[in-house]
Scaffold this active site. Structure first.
Site, PDB file in Angstrom:
ATOM      1  N   ASP A 193       0.829  -1.208   0.000  1.00  0.00           N
ATOM      2  CA  ASP A 193       0.000   0.000   0.000  1.00  0.00           C
ATOM      3  C   ASP A 193       0.863   1.257   0.000  1.00  0.00           C
ATOM      4  O   ASP A 193       0.613   2.199   0.750  1.00  0.00           O
ATOM      5  CB  ASP A 193      -0.931  -0.014   1.221  1.00  0.00           C
ATOM      6  CG  ASP A 193      -2.047   1.012   1.106  1.00  0.00           C
ATOM      7  OD1 ASP A 193      -2.322   1.451  -0.027  1.00  0.00           O
ATOM      8  OD2 ASP A 193      -2.619   1.384   2.147  1.00  0.00           O
ATOM      9  N   CYS A 203     -20.355  -9.141  -9.540  1.00  0.00           N
ATOM     10  CA  CYS A 203     -21.262  -8.243  -8.816  1.00  0.00           C
ATOM     11  C   CYS A 203     -22.657  -8.272  -9.438  1.00  0.00           C
ATOM     12  O   CYS A 203     -23.659  -8.047  -8.755  1.00  0.00           O
ATOM     13  CB  CYS A 203     -20.730  -6.811  -8.835  1.00  0.00           C
ATOM     14  SG  CYS A 203     -19.277  -6.552  -7.806  1.00  0.00           S
ATOM     15  N   CYS A 210     -26.136  -6.215  -8.492  1.00  0.00           N
ATOM     16  CA  CYS A 210     -26.137  -5.813  -7.080  1.00  0.00           C
ATOM     17  C   CYS A 210     -25.623  -4.392  -6.918  1.00  0.00           C
ATOM     18  O   CYS A 210     -24.608  -4.003  -7.508  1.00  0.00           O
ATOM     19  CB  CYS A 210     -25.277  -6.775  -6.267  1.00  0.00           C
ATOM     20  SG  CYS A 210     -25.178  -6.360  -4.508  1.00  0.00           S
ATOM     21  N   CYS A 249     -23.448  -2.042  -2.057  1.00  0.00           N
ATOM     22  CA  CYS A 249     -22.382  -1.165  -1.564  1.00  0.00           C
ATOM     23  C   CYS A 249     -22.658   0.294  -1.924  1.00  0.00           C
ATOM     24  O   CYS A 249     -22.450   1.197  -1.101  1.00  0.00           O
ATOM     25  CB  CYS A 249     -21.026  -1.611  -2.107  1.00  0.00           C
ATOM     26  SG  CYS A 249     -20.881  -1.600  -3.919  1.00  0.00           S
ATOM     27  N   CYS A 255     -15.821  10.627   0.869  1.00  0.00           N
ATOM     28  CA  CYS A 255     -15.581   9.312   1.470  1.00  0.00           C
ATOM     29  C   CYS A 255     -15.075   9.470   2.898  1.00  0.00           C
ATOM     30  O   CYS A 255     -14.116  10.217   3.161  1.00  0.00           O
ATOM     31  CB  CYS A 255     -14.569   8.540   0.633  1.00  0.00           C
ATOM     32  SG  CYS A 255     -14.082   6.950   1.341  1.00  0.00           S
ATOM     33  N   CYS A 263     -13.871   3.545   7.294  1.00  0.00           N
ATOM     34  CA  CYS A 263     -15.281   3.185   7.206  1.00  0.00           C
ATOM     35  C   CYS A 263     -15.385   1.823   6.544  1.00  0.00           C
ATOM     36  O   CYS A 263     -14.659   1.536   5.593  1.00  0.00           O
ATOM     37  CB  CYS A 263     -16.037   4.233   6.384  1.00  0.00           C
ATOM     38  SG  CYS A 263     -17.787   3.857   6.088  1.00  0.00           S
ATOM     39  N   CYS A 272     -19.507  -0.070   3.064  1.00  0.00           N
ATOM     40  CA  CYS A 272     -19.695  -0.693   1.746  1.00  0.00           C
ATOM     41  C   CYS A 272     -19.213  -2.135   1.735  1.00  0.00           C
ATOM     42  O   CYS A 272     -19.678  -2.940   0.918  1.00  0.00           O
ATOM     43  CB  CYS A 272     -19.005   0.126   0.651  1.00  0.00           C
ATOM     44  SG  CYS A 272     -17.204   0.113   0.698  1.00  0.00           S
TER      45      CYS A 272
END
Length: 329
Positions: free
Chosen positions: A144, A199, A202, A205, A225, A252, A255
């Site tokens: 990351d 997905c 759907c 999220c 966000c 958070c 989602c």
């Protein structure tokens, strides 16, 4: 003669790939795949996203754009990326659950020691294994950090697809996973990419996002966000930004919590290095208001809270408490 040489080369690459994956799994990674370093198929979308201003104050994304679009430029001579997934799920969470009166809500990935340190050390051991299997190989680790397009590489390595919330979804584990990458010039056979988008229709999220941060499927306006606001955003909150944060002190998970692939397949990690630390999973908001740098370093210096730092976490705690007073005067 030439054909025979090529066949042996491919056989060696395949055999070495199998051994690299075996060593990776033995080191504690939950999945390992190998991706080619061809130009990013979503380069135009990245340019459009940056031009729209959706990156907010993350100016480093503009500086990194050229390498994100062509990951072979990140490390000279690199041929492939060895991509790893590590499950960090700590069990299903109730999106409607409220923490204690003086406790803040924290995204699950931050409930333990800083994943950069845990995975960085583990990836370093994998890089060593690559050099042992193929003497003379160069290998460089990324967790990351830097211009590495981790989710794109993970999809190319066959580890999952990128969902509408822009998270990589592993069909066997869901999206609560850390992605680690080792770039190398070693001769390794790349895996087939994960082409399917499971997905379907759907929208769970997108519809559940408490701040309506998704402009469209796969397009996030980071400025709305909660993860961006509480971690990457460095300035004090405006009144509107403070209200967007709600109950979330750091990050958070909404989602991800509602994603059917997590509801059905995510399981608690058994990784002993990612054990839950209660003081980080539900930290004391009043203690963070103190803003003492030494106390903060002692309590959170080896956790993801170090990213926003003492000032950022004090700002976040102030916002959460103000939102609670506003909701329950």
């Amino acid at each position: 003669m030439k054909k025979g040489v090529e066949q042996r080369r491919h056989a060696d690459a395949s055999r070495n790939s199998v051994e690299v994956k075996r060593r990776g799994l033995a080191l504690g990674f939950d999945a390992v795949g190998i991706a080619p370093l061809e130009p990013n198929a979503h380069a135009a979308e990245l340019d459009q996203w940056l031009s729209a201003g959706y990156a907010g104050t993350m100016t480093y994304l503009h500086r990194q754009a050229a390498k994100r679009k062509d990951p072979a430029r990140i490390m000279p001579g690199a041929k492939v990326a060895v991509v790893t997934l590590t499950n960090y799920c700590h069990g299903s969470t109730d999106p409607g659950r409220q923490p204690g009166e003086h406790r803040g809500r924290v995204a699950q990935y931050a409930w333990s020691a800083d994943y950069h340190r845990v995975l960085g050390a583990r990836l370093a051991r994998l890089a060593t294994a690559i050099r042992e299997i193929m003497p003379g190989a160069i290998a460089r680790c990324y967790v990351d950090a830097g211009p590495v397009p981790e989710r794109e590489l993970a999809q190319r390595a066959g580890l999952g697809w990128i969902g509408k919330n822009m998270m990589l979804i592993d069909p066997a584990r869901g999206s609560f996973t850390f992605i680690g990458v080792v770039l190398t010039d070693a001769e390794l056979a790349a895996d087939l990419p994960f082409e399917a988008d499971r997905c379907g229709t759907c929208r769970a999220c997108l519809d559940a996002c408490p701040t309506s941060a998704f402009v469209a499927p796969g397009v996030l306006d980071a400025r709305r966000c909660i993860s961006y606001l509480t971690i990457e955003h460095t300035a004090e909150f405006s009144d509107a930004e403070r209200q967007l944060v709600g109950e979330w002190l750091f990050g958070c998970d909404v989602c991800q919590d509602v994603c059917p692939w997590n509801v059905k397949f995510a399981r608690p990690t058994r990784d002993v290095e990612l054990g839950v630390r209660p003081e980080v999973a539900e930290p004391d908001l009043t203690a963070l208001l103190d803003g003492n740098p030494d106390a903060f370093q002692r309590g959170f210096g080896d956790t993801p809270f170090e990213r926003p730092g003492v000032a950022g976490m004090r700002r976040n705690a102030t916002a959460v408490l103000a939102n609670r007073r506003r909701a329950h005067p």
